[in-house]
Scaffold this active site. Structure first.
Site, PDB file in Angstrom:
ATOM      1  N   ASP A 160      30.104   8.202   1.893  1.00  0.00           N
ATOM      2  CA  ASP A 160      28.749   7.956   0.905  1.00  0.00           C
ATOM      3  C   ASP A 160      29.850   6.566  -0.337  1.00  0.00           C
ATOM      4  O   ASP A 160      28.703   6.000  -0.273  1.00  0.00           O
ATOM      5  CB  ASP A 160      28.243   9.632  -0.262  1.00  0.00           C
ATOM      6  CG  ASP A 160      27.689  10.342   0.495  1.00  0.00           C
ATOM      7  OD1 ASP A 160      27.313  10.575   1.786  1.00  0.00           O
ATOM      8  OD2 ASP A 160      28.634  11.579   0.642  1.00  0.00           O
ATOM      9  N   HIS A 188      26.280  15.910  -1.606  1.00  0.00           N
ATOM     10  CA  HIS A 188      26.156  15.597  -0.483  1.00  0.00           C
ATOM     11  C   HIS A 188      25.189  15.591   0.800  1.00  0.00           C
ATOM     12  O   HIS A 188      24.523  16.439   1.609  1.00  0.00           O
ATOM     13  CB  HIS A 188      27.191  15.967   0.627  1.00  0.00           C
ATOM     14  CG  HIS A 188      27.969  14.663   1.513  1.00  0.00           C
ATOM     15  ND1 HIS A 188      27.709  13.125   2.040  1.00  0.00           N
ATOM     16  CD2 HIS A 188      27.171  15.340   2.980  1.00  0.00           C
ATOM     17  CE1 HIS A 188      27.013  13.003   3.356  1.00  0.00           C
ATOM     18  NE2 HIS A 188      27.466  14.075   4.223  1.00  0.00           N
TER      19      HIS A 188
HETATM   20  P1  NAD Z   1      30.460  19.095  16.346  1.00  0.00           P
HETATM   21  O1  NAD Z   1      29.416  20.284  16.500  1.00  0.00           O
HETATM   22  O2  NAD Z   1      30.617  17.661  16.831  1.00  0.00           O
HETATM   23  O3  NAD Z   1      32.152  19.723  16.185  1.00  0.00           O
HETATM   24  C1  NAD Z   1      32.660  20.945  15.455  1.00  0.00           C
HETATM   25  C2  NAD Z   1      33.260  22.068  15.785  1.00  0.00           C
HETATM   26  O4  NAD Z   1      33.449  22.853  14.663  1.00  0.00           O
HETATM   27  C3  NAD Z   1      33.189  22.575  16.988  1.00  0.00           C
HETATM   28  O5  NAD Z   1      34.057  22.505  18.194  1.00  0.00           O
HETATM   29  C4  NAD Z   1      32.912  23.772  17.075  1.00  0.00           C
HETATM   30  O6  NAD Z   1      33.334  25.384  18.365  1.00  0.00           O
HETATM   31  C5  NAD Z   1      33.260  24.229  15.350  1.00  0.00           C
HETATM   32  N1  NAD Z   1      33.840  25.374  15.173  1.00  0.00           N
HETATM   33  C6  NAD Z   1      32.051  26.266  14.162  1.00  0.00           C
HETATM   34  N2  NAD Z   1      32.348  27.429  14.161  1.00  0.00           N
HETATM   35  C7  NAD Z   1      33.327  27.559  13.627  1.00  0.00           C
HETATM   36  C8  NAD Z   1      34.504  27.706  12.966  1.00  0.00           C
HETATM   37  N3  NAD Z   1      34.205  29.658  12.891  1.00  0.00           N
HETATM   38  N4  NAD Z   1      36.043  27.695  13.043  1.00  0.00           N
HETATM   39  C9  NAD Z   1      36.580  26.979  13.346  1.00  0.00           C
HETATM   40  N5  NAD Z   1      35.609  26.145  14.681  1.00  0.00           N
HETATM   41  C10 NAD Z   1      34.389  26.044  13.869  1.00  0.00           C
HETATM   42  O7  NAD Z   1      30.366  18.545  14.407  1.00  0.00           O
HETATM   43  P2  NAD Z   1      31.272  17.211  13.734  1.00  0.00           P
HETATM   44  O8  NAD Z   1      30.421  16.001  14.493  1.00  0.00           O
HETATM   45  O9  NAD Z   1      32.503  17.165  13.854  1.00  0.00           O
HETATM   46  O10 NAD Z   1      31.148  18.054  12.470  1.00  0.00           O
HETATM   47  C11 NAD Z   1      31.411  18.609  12.233  1.00  0.00           C
HETATM   48  C12 NAD Z   1      30.656  18.893  10.864  1.00  0.00           C
HETATM   49  O11 NAD Z   1      31.025  17.546   9.810  1.00  0.00           O
HETATM   50  C13 NAD Z   1      29.286  19.384  10.896  1.00  0.00           C
HETATM   51  O12 NAD Z   1      28.760  20.507   9.810  1.00  0.00           O
HETATM   52  C14 NAD Z   1      28.656  17.731  10.124  1.00  0.00           C
HETATM   53  O13 NAD Z   1      27.276  17.697   9.760  1.00  0.00           O
HETATM   54  C15 NAD Z   1      29.683  17.038   8.660  1.00  0.00           C
HETATM   55  N6  NAD Z   1      29.505  16.261   8.581  1.00  0.00           N
HETATM   56  C16 NAD Z   1      29.790  16.146   7.565  1.00  0.00           C
HETATM   57  C17 NAD Z   1      30.445  14.416   7.069  1.00  0.00           C
HETATM   58  C18 NAD Z   1      30.710  14.400   5.281  1.00  0.00           C
HETATM   59  O14 NAD Z   1      30.644  13.415   4.879  1.00  0.00           O
HETATM   60  N7  NAD Z   1      30.730  15.298   4.447  1.00  0.00           N
HETATM   61  C19 NAD Z   1      30.099  13.532   7.579  1.00  0.00           C
HETATM   62  C20 NAD Z   1      29.648  13.719   9.006  1.00  0.00           C
HETATM   63  C21 NAD Z   1      29.800  14.829   9.235  1.00  0.00           C
HETATM   64  C1  LMR Z   2      26.524  12.542   7.716  1.00  0.00           C
HETATM   65  O1  LMR Z   2      26.531  12.401   6.200  1.00  0.00           O
HETATM   66  O2  LMR Z   2      27.139  11.502   8.385  1.00  0.00           O
HETATM   67  C2  LMR Z   2      26.719  14.122   7.711  1.00  0.00           C
HETATM   68  O3  LMR Z   2      26.994  14.092   6.766  1.00  0.00           O
HETATM   69  C3  LMR Z   2      24.961  14.493   8.545  1.00  0.00           C
HETATM   70  C4  LMR Z   2      24.627  15.185   9.062  1.00  0.00           C
HETATM   71  O4  LMR Z   2      24.220  16.000   8.598  1.00  0.00           O
HETATM   72  O5  LMR Z   2      26.221  15.631   9.149  1.00  0.00           O
END
Ligand code: NAD
Ligand code: LMR
Length: 328
Positions: A160, A188
């Site tokens: 962010d 977030h």
């Molecule tokens: P994704 O679905 O591609 O990958 C998530 C992975 O986590 C999968 O491979 C799944 O098998 C694994 N997983 C699920 N439960 C698990 C566990 N108990 N132990 C280990 N691994 C486990 O998702 P992504 O695009 O990589 O995003 C991951 C997370 O990050 C999501 O929650 C998304 O919303 C979040 N995110 C946060 C931000 C931020 O700014 N904070 C930004 C983008 C995404």
């Molecule tokens: C982001 O800020 O890109 C993510 O947290 C959005 C989401 O819901 O995975």
């Protein structure tokens, strides 16, 4: 003399962010270019083979700093001896799922991970929750690791922060490096508050260089809803920019903020700025001596107060929900 390796655990290693993150860690961008890395990848059993595929590719890069890679579906093994834990894997919200269901499902992931960190992580462990809802997932993890100092648990709002830098730089026609002291407050989520009132561009107030309607009606909603806009455009949530922000968060935590600047991170509140003690909320922070510290003494006007309070109220609600579920 070669420094000793640092153990980095990445959960959700087979996911999108994992794929954008692991190669950068292994190449030395997380901490520093001279520090060997031991990678530990945690996945659910169904995704272990995919994580092993990524591990094969990491091996094939022949990164000089990559000391070893372990892939496991056992949290105790994944966090044993870890110095840096990047909690990326989380349960995404699916159709028809209420917020409480989402928090409960994530409790099932982050509670055992907190317990495993408590049981076996290195004494200097630093934890970053990336998986959403990141702030409350960090809180659940921290609640289950009572022997680890609470300040070691953080949630990612650096994405962010970076989004806000980029929007402001484009508006003013300056480089992102010309901007200082921008801050993200709160959760977030779409309630977050990107604050320009203490930010400086070319040594002058950023808020005074933009009109109030752009700030209130374009800048704040664009930054706060950027995650959703990326999902609409890509059909998947941000991955490379999220991985980049995770690298930035840890690199700054370990190496420090530049003199005269700060950054944003979700850290445990000590009650500063009226944010209830114990919540993991985003604040302006400096990193010094390997610790994130909340910047103190900022004047908060009514415009900012209202927005900080709204986001913090959402965090308090999330905490109340996970409390009722017995997760904190
Ligand atoms: P994704 O679905 O591609 O990958 C998530 C992975 O986590 C999968 O491979 C799944 O098998 C694994 N997983 C699920 N439960 C698990 C566990 N108990 N132990 C280990 N691994 C486990 O998702 P992504 O695009 O990589 O995003 C991951 C997370 O990050 C999501 O929650 C998304 O919303 C979040 N995110 C946060 C931000 C931020 O700014 N904070 C930004 C983008 C995404
Ligand atoms: C982001 O800020 O890109 C993510 O947290 C959005 C989401 O819901 O995975």
């Amino acid at each position: 003399m070669t420094p000793s390796p640092v153990t980095v655990t990445v959960t959700g290693a087979a996911g999108q962010i994992g794929y954008a993150l692991l190669f950068r860690i292994a190449s030395g961008q997380l901490i520093g270019p001279d520090i060997p890395i031991k990678l530990k990848l945690l996945e659910i059993p169904q995704a272990v083979t995919a994580a092993e595929g990524t591990a094969m590719e990491l091996t094939d890069c022949a990164f000089p700093l990559l000391h070893s890679i372990d892939v496991t579906d056992d949290a105790r093994q994944a966090f044993d001896g870890t110095n840096i834990a990047l909690l990326v894997g989380a349960r995404p919200r699916t159709q028809g799922m209420e917020r409480g269901d989402l928090l409960e499902a994530n409790g099932g992931i982050f509670k055992p991970q907190g317990e495993a960190i408590n049981a076996g992580a290195a004494s200097d462990v630093r934890v970053l929750a990336v998986g959403n809802p990141a702030n409350t997932n960090a809180l659940i993890t921290q609640a289950h690791a009572p022997d680890v100092p609470a300040e070691r648990f953080t949630a990612m709002t650096r994405l962010d922060h970076n989004r806000a830098l980029a929007q402001l730089a484009a508006k003013l026609g300056v480089g992102v490096g010309d901007i200082r002291k921008l801050a993200i407050w709160g959760n977030h989520s779409a309630t977050q508050y990107p604050d320009l009132f203490h930010a400086e561009v070319g040594g002058k107030s950023a808020a005074e260089q933009v009109d109030r309607s752009w700030l209130a009606d374009e800048f704040i909603p664009t930054v706060a809803k950027r995650g959703a806009a990326i999902i609409d455009a890509r059909g998947a949530s941000s991955a490379a920019s999220a991985a980049n922000a995770a690298i930035d968060h840890v690199h700054t935590w370990v190496n420090g903020t530049a003199e005269g600047d700060w950054t944003s991170a979700g850290v445990v509140s000590d009650g500063s700025y009226g944010v209830p003690e114990g919540l993991i909320s985003s604040f302006p922070v400096v990193a010094r001596n390997g610790r994130y510290e909340i910047v103190q003494g900022l004047d908060i006007d009514e415009f900012s107060r209202e927005r900080i309070d709204a986001s913090v109220a959402e965090l308090s609600e999330e905490r109340d929900t996970v409390r009722k579920l017995g997760l904190v």
